[in-house]
Motif scaffolding. Structure first.
Motif, mmCIF file in Angstrom:
data_model
loop_
_atom_site.group_PDB
_atom_site.id
_atom_site.type_symbol
_atom_site.label_atom_id
_atom_site.label_comp_id
_atom_site.label_asym_id
_atom_site.label_seq_id
_atom_site.Cartn_x
_atom_site.Cartn_y
_atom_site.Cartn_z
ATOM 1 N N LYS A 81 16.895 -5.299 -24.491
ATOM 2 C CA LYS A 81 16.599 -6.585 -23.854
ATOM 3 C C LYS A 81 17.712 -7.593 -24.123
ATOM 4 N N LEU A 120 12.848 -8.739 -15.873
ATOM 5 C CA LEU A 120 13.059 -8.196 -17.213
ATOM 6 C C LEU A 120 11.939 -8.651 -18.135
ATOM 7 N N TYR A 124 8.896 -6.122 -19.804
ATOM 8 C CA TYR A 124 8.687 -5.898 -21.229
ATOM 9 C C TYR A 124 7.426 -6.548 -21.767
#
Length: 135
Positions: A81, A120, A124
């Motif tokens: 990440k 993103l 997650y």
């Protein structure tokens, strides 16, 4: 052992990066052996002598520690990440500094980057929720 997506960096660097993220999840013994081997460049024999254990015990501990670091990364994805966020920040900086783009092109490019960041983040968040509350 190493993640195939990260072939551009060597194994020592890869595990050192993962260690920086996840060292607090390791035991003191794992941390000490890892630091001695990867950071201080001690040999297996030197570490074994310091700890009064066999070289194979030190090697086994290193293998377990590296596997643990990989498992943490596969579950938490902190390094991945951070890498993706860094790439998007570089892209944003490039757009911002690109004087060849007019204001509308910059706005469009910035909105595209924002959408990538949102995806993103959403990806997650869902991964974390699914690990905490399995289906």
């Amino acid at each position: 052992m190493m993640n195939n997506n990260l072939k551009e960096i060597d194994e020592k660097t890869y595990y050192s990066i993962l260690f920086a993220y996840y060292q607090n999840l390791l035991t003191d013994k794992q941390k000490n052996i890892f630091i001695s081997y990867y950071d201080k460049d001690y040999s297996l024999a030197e570490i074994a002598e310091d700890l009064n254990v066999s070289r194979s015990a030190v090697w086994d501990s290193l293998k377990v520690t590296c596997k643990s670091l990989e498992d943490f990364e596969s579950k938490l994805c902190c390094y991945y990440k951070d890498t993706k966020i860094h790439e998007l920040l570089l892209e944003l900086t490039h757009v911002n500094n690109n004087n060849d783009l007019d204001i509308n092109q910059k706005k469009e490019n910035i909105n595209t980057i924002i959408k990538k960041l949102e995806l993103l983040h959403k990806k997650y968040i869902n991964v974390c929720i699914n690990k905490i509350i399995p289906n």
